[in-house]
Enzyme design. Structure first.
Site, PDB file in Angstrom:
ATOM      1  N   ASP A  24      68.945  -6.435  23.158  1.00 42.47           N
ATOM      2  CA  ASP A  24      68.282  -7.220  24.206  1.00 42.47           C
ATOM      3  C   ASP A  24      68.594  -6.569  25.556  1.00 42.47           C
ATOM      4  OD1 ASP A  24      67.406  -9.091  26.032  1.00 42.47           O
ATOM      5  OD2 ASP A  24      68.378 -10.806  25.077  1.00 42.47           O
TER       6      ASP A  24
ATOM      7  N   SER B 201      67.179 -17.771  26.017  1.00 43.37           N
ATOM      8  CA  SER B 201      66.591 -17.200  27.218  1.00 43.37           C
ATOM      9  C   SER B 201      66.613 -18.226  28.358  1.00 43.37           C
ATOM     10  CB  SER B 201      65.169 -16.730  26.894  1.00 43.37           C
ATOM     11  OG  SER B 201      64.646 -15.942  27.922  1.00 43.37           O
TER      12      SER B 201
ATOM     13  N   HIS C 100      65.011  -8.710  23.110  1.00 42.96           N
ATOM     14  CA  HIS C 100      65.186 -10.093  23.546  1.00 42.96           C
ATOM     15  C   HIS C 100      64.581 -11.069  22.541  1.00 42.96           C
ATOM     16  CE1 HIS C 100      65.903 -13.260  26.408  1.00 42.96           C
ATOM     17  NE2 HIS C 100      64.637 -13.566  26.527  1.00 42.96           N
TER      18      HIS C 100
END
Lengths: 201, 409
Positions: free
Chosen positions: B345, B180, B378
């Site tokens: 995601d 991320s 995610h």
């Protein structure tokens, strides 16, 4: 260990070239080309296990489905060769893949099992059943090979696509060539190997 | 099921995104780095920030796992995400309920194997877990910085991490790894300090935020800023915290960390009490879960830091300095890349990772890309998904092998 088409493919690739292998599996051919020809290699493969093996083998591998098209992944003419080894028969749109690969590289190398091999003709024409051979081991109802073709089929598609055939070789399952194979490739070639490029306009 | 029980249920806790892992193995179990103690690096070299301001000196809190070898070439930097911190593996106390946030990937025999690598995990500047940030004392006023702490960028973070690297006696990371926002730091490392990073592992990231991503961040920020207890960021001086705003921000964030499928699988429309109450109190389990996540976050995270972190995300766009050409932005990079994305995601979907991969391919870089089938959204990057870890392990095995070969030459 080597697949029937490797020696000829390797012979056609010059040292230090940039090679893209579409449908590279675990990257065995790429490793072979890196060892034999010192190429910069990139592979594309969709299957998880194969990708994991290729990563573990220290290769550049991109996980993607060839059926989604490959044009968007690579810059035009960013490779010297695109190899599609024993894959084209399992693709939903072989004609699109051939066109796209020749945008990415100046030369393409395509290998596939020859549907016109005499055993296939015998099993289908005389025995009346879909062939199963060493090159095509899967039964008709459970096979990744959805677009089988003969040498003549492939060559006529190339003609249609404006693709020039630079080289053609045929081998049997044991990678042997012979006088018989050379005399009657359409009948006795178990695997076909083509070197192609876009015809100059 | 009570909220705390939900938290103990491993199937209910993965959304602890960017914070804590869901593994429940005790700190002393095999495969764990065991008990760890954070350390503090005092950095006296002034840091010139992208916003134009300077930090004369600052502290970075970090943890290390494994041993730095004699050649000092086996170090791996872990970059954390939005609400993560330096505590990536092991436990601080034997009775800690949870290990660090990436304990399932870091440890002896794990994909990032601490028997072979010296792993460094740092709390970013501007954080609230010990590194200099809004909670630290502003030397100019003698009071906490609060909202006066400068706004930071990913680029600033990487510069500060580079100072830490030098202080640790490391001249090149064997790998820099992060998911991320952490993955963005990895990209920035490869661009800013190409000679100092041999491998770049970019997980569940994006080359820049989309308008939708920024929109979510803005709602989160507005929730905090419009909380009556925010007091323009000087809530500490008023003896309060913007509890409701921070909680809302976290609840919103959580929704974006999970997929529709994951939420359906975890909660569906399950009711807490078994029947409808016809009121606005918690009825559905998903409400209970989000409220719990929001409330527990308030107790462990600072609102000003949250604001800073979301701005760093919004600003990240390395291609902007190269005529929006990501390949050109990545041109200086010499690292070998591994890029990983997760199918469900939707915060940083696979398409965003493919942009990174295409730019690297266009530049003729060494890159591998794995697209992991995962339903967790995610948050999947924090999960021990077998294929994901298989790829990580294979990649880090190669890094270790290359180090051995280099040492042998």
């Amino acid at each position: 260990m080597n697949r029937p088409d490797w020696d000829i493919v390797t012979g056609w690739i010059r040292k230090g070239a940039r090679v893209l292998d579409l449908g590279c599996g675990d990257g065995a051919l790429l490793r072979h080309l890196i060892a034999e020809r010192d190429v910069y290699g990139v592979g594309m493969e969709v299957d998880d296990d194969q990708v994991a093996r290729a990563v573990a083998a220290d290769l550049n591998i991109v996980q993607a489905d060839l059926d989604d098209g490959v044009r968007d992944w690579f810059c035009p003419q960013s490779f010297d060769y695109v190899v599609v080894s024993q894959t084209i028969q399992a693709i939903r749109h072989p004609e699109r893949l051939i066109a796209e690969m020749l945008e990415i590289a100046s030369e393409g190398i395509v290998t596939f099992p020859n549907m016109g091999y005499w055993q296939n003709r015998w099993q289908l024409g005389v025995q009346g059943m879909m062939p199963t051979t060493a090159a095509l081991p899967n039964p008709w109802y459970n096979t990744p090979n959805i677009h089988l073709c003969t040498l003549r089929d492939f060559e006529s598609l190339c003609e249609e696509l404006g693709v020039e055939i630079l080289d053609r070789a045929v081998v049997d399952q044991e990678r042997r060539s012979s006088a018989l194979l050379r005399a009657l490739p359409h009948w006795f070639g178990e695997h076909a190997i083509y070197r192609i490029r876009k015809r100059a306009v | 099921m009570s909220e705390s029980q939900q938290m103990n249920n491993p199937t209910s806790s993965p959304a602890s995104s960017l914070g804590a892992s869901s593994s429940a193995s005790p700190g002393t179990s095999p495969g764990s780095v065991g008990l760890v103690k954070p350390q503090i690096a005092q950095i006296d070299k002034p840091l010139l920030l992208d916003c134009g301001r300077r930090l004369e000196r600052y502290e970075l809190v970090y943890e290390t796992y494994g041993e730095l070898n004699e050649r000092a070439d086996n170090a791996v930097l872990i970059c954390h995400a939005l609400s993560g911190d330096h505590h990536a593996a092991g436990r601080h106390h034997p009775e800690d309920r949870k290990p660090g946030w990436w304990d399932n990937a870091i440890g002896p025999g794990k994909p990032i194997d601490t028997d072979r690598f010296f792993v460094v995990s740092v709390n970013n500047l501007g954080g609230c877990k010990g590194s200099t940030g809004p909670l630290s004392e502003n030397p100019e006023t003698g009071r906490p910085y609060g909202p006066d702490f400068p706004i930071l960028t990913v680029h600033d973070w990487v510069d500060s991490q580079h100072e830490l690297m030098l202080q640790l006696g490391i001249s090149r990371w064997a790998a820099v790894t992060g998911g991320s926002l952490g993955g963005m730091q990895v990209m920035q490392w490869a661009i800013s300090y190409p000679e100092a990073i041999a491998h770049a592992v970019v997980i569940a990231a994006a080359p820049k935020l989309s308008a939708q991503n920024i929109a979510f961040n803005e709602v989160a920020r507005q929730a905090i800023i419009t909380d009556p207890d925010f007091h323009d960021g000087r809530y500490a001086e008023h003896g309060v915290i913007p509890r409701r705003g921070l909680m809302l921000a976290r609840m919103l964030g959580h929704i974006t960390y999970l997929s529709d499928d994951a939420m359906r699988a975890k909660f569906d429309r399950e009711l807490r009490s078994g029947k409808l109450q016809y009121g606005f109190d918690v009825e559905f389990q998903v409400e209970s879960y989000l409220r719990y996540q929001g409330r527990s976050f308030v107790d462990r995270f600072d609102a000003n830091t949250y604001l800073l972190m979301t701005k760093a995300l919004d600003y990240f766009d390395p291609a902007a300095e190269a005529n929006d050409d990501l390949a050109a932005a990545l041109a200086p990079a010499t690292a070998r890349f591994l890029v990983i994305s997760f199918t469900s995601d939707w915060r940083f979907p696979p398409a965003r990772s493919r942009e990174i991969v295409r730019a690297l391919l266009a530049g003729g870089k060494s890159v591998s890309y794995a697209e992991v089938k995962a339903h967790q959204g995610h948050d999947a990057f924090l999960m021990p998904i077998p294929y994901y870890h298989q790829v990580l392990r294979g990649y880090f095995d190669n890094i270790a092998r290359r180090l051995t070969e280099e040492a042998g030459v």
